[in-house]
Write an enzyme that holds these catalytic residues in place. Sequence first.
Site, PDB file in Angstrom:
ATOM      1  N   CYS A 113      -2.710  14.874   3.444  1.00 32.21           N
ATOM      2  CA  CYS A 113      -3.820  14.846   2.480  1.00 32.21           C
ATOM      3  C   CYS A 113      -4.684  16.073   2.694  1.00 32.21           C
ATOM      4  O   CYS A 113      -4.977  16.437   3.837  1.00 32.21           O
ATOM      5  CB  CYS A 113      -4.659  13.587   2.677  1.00 32.21           C
ATOM      6  SG  CYS A 113      -6.023  13.460   1.495  1.00 32.21           S
TER       7      CYS A 113
ATOM      8  N   CYS B 240       0.867  -1.184   0.000  1.00 32.77           N
ATOM      9  CA  CYS B 240       0.000   0.000   0.000  1.00 32.77           C
ATOM     10  C   CYS B 240       0.905   1.236   0.000  1.00 32.77           C
ATOM     11  O   CYS B 240       1.711   1.419   0.913  1.00 32.77           O
ATOM     12  CB  CYS B 240      -0.875  -0.037   1.249  1.00 32.77           C
ATOM     13  SG  CYS B 240      -1.904   1.413   1.460  1.00 32.77           S
TER      14      CYS B 240
HETATM   15  S1  SF4 Z   1      -8.255  12.192   4.208  1.00 34.36           S
HETATM   16 FE1  SF4 Z   1      -9.689  11.004   2.907  1.00 34.36          FE
HETATM   17  S2  SF4 Z   1      -8.773  11.080   0.845  1.00 34.36           S
HETATM   18 FE2  SF4 Z   1      -7.179  11.703   2.305  1.00 34.36          FE
HETATM   19  S3  SF4 Z   1      -6.019   9.817   2.758  1.00 34.36           S
HETATM   20 FE3  SF4 Z   1      -7.629  10.002   4.322  1.00 34.36          FE
HETATM   21  S4  SF4 Z   1      -9.387   8.842   3.516  1.00 34.36           S
HETATM   22 FE4  SF4 Z   1      -7.974   9.182   1.797  1.00 34.36          FE
END
Ligand code: SF4
Length: 383
Positions: A129, A122
């Site tokens: 993010c 992964c």
């Molecule tokens: S914030 Fe949402 S889009 Fe970003 S890594 Fe986590 S689950 Fe994935």
Amino acid sequence: MDPLIQALDIATGPVDPSGLPHLKDHSIGSLRTKLVEFGLPSYRADQIAGWLYRRGVDDPEAMTDLPADLRVHLASEWQTRALEVASVLRSVDGTIKAAFRTWDGEHIESVLIPERARNTLCISTQVGCPLACSFCATGALGFTRNLRTSEIIDQVCRMAEILAADDSPESARGITNVVFMGMGEPLLNLDAVLETIRLLIHPKAFALAPRRVTVSTVGVLPRLEPLLAVAPVNLAVSLHATTDAVRDQLVPLNRRFPLAELLDTLRGLETVTQRRPVFFEYTLIEGVNDSPEDAKRLAPLLAGIPSKLNLIPMNGHADSPMHSPDDATIDRFLRIVAGSGLFVSLRRSRGLDIDAACGQLALRHVARAAASVSTGAPPRWAR
Ligand code: SF4
């Protein structure tokens, strides 16, 4: 371009002060073109890729079937290694989590999950993010920058080295599957992700069958078509809710691309309806999305899309008060969905003891500057 995507499509961070191009920033096709620009024969790209990816050799001096002057050129004019290993943690269940350091001192994580017949890696596509999903530890980190192709593909190279050094029975088969489900939203870093996929499936590089590559997204709709045009990779969609009211809370991007639009877009893409099933990921969260009504809504919601539903009991972490339902509730949910005719499976999390499970990647064991930690406020477009 969609203004939201444009706003989020933040450049790949500061420029590397060395100023040297990186061999691993290019698919083999793109590297052929670059070599010609340097006055070199294009077929050398295939040889170089064989060393970098099939044999795991980063040092141009060790690429013994290349002419000496080319080896000198590669060593002095190009970079070949993007990541250094910062730490490696092993779970009692065999899962391996590695943190890698980038050239500018950022850190990312990758997780290797050994299973009976395969080793799934992964990988991350961004530092942090920007999408701030409320159940996800990565989202709570905030966003720093996109990763380069070299930084994405080097996660595969470095983890292959870590695996090779292991004396476990799984290490002999190497990395058999790659999933883009680590830190970051892959479709917000599309160009680098596409170049990485080209390397993963190219016979002179990692030579994985496209069905062994899975890209996960929360639903950046304008980017689905170009992703699926590059190769018939698997698509995983983070669904997590059956109503917009709940999904707006869990996945703020839903306010921009709501459920009906997401699912209609999938129904309208031949690359979705005429290929393998879409994996819909559904994190089960107590009192949020685990009711019998939610379970009953799923089959009609996904009608017309070849689907497999993965139920993932929420993996708790320090940045969220949410947690998994109890076993009886999970069992009831599973039975209702299975009874409605959907292909459904319950995914038991791996690597929980090292914070390596879904939604847990948050660099907890890597010291990080306080300035890079977000306030947890929702992203700009979601307010
Ligand atoms: S914030 Fe949402 S889009 Fe970003 S890594 Fe986590 S689950 Fe994935």
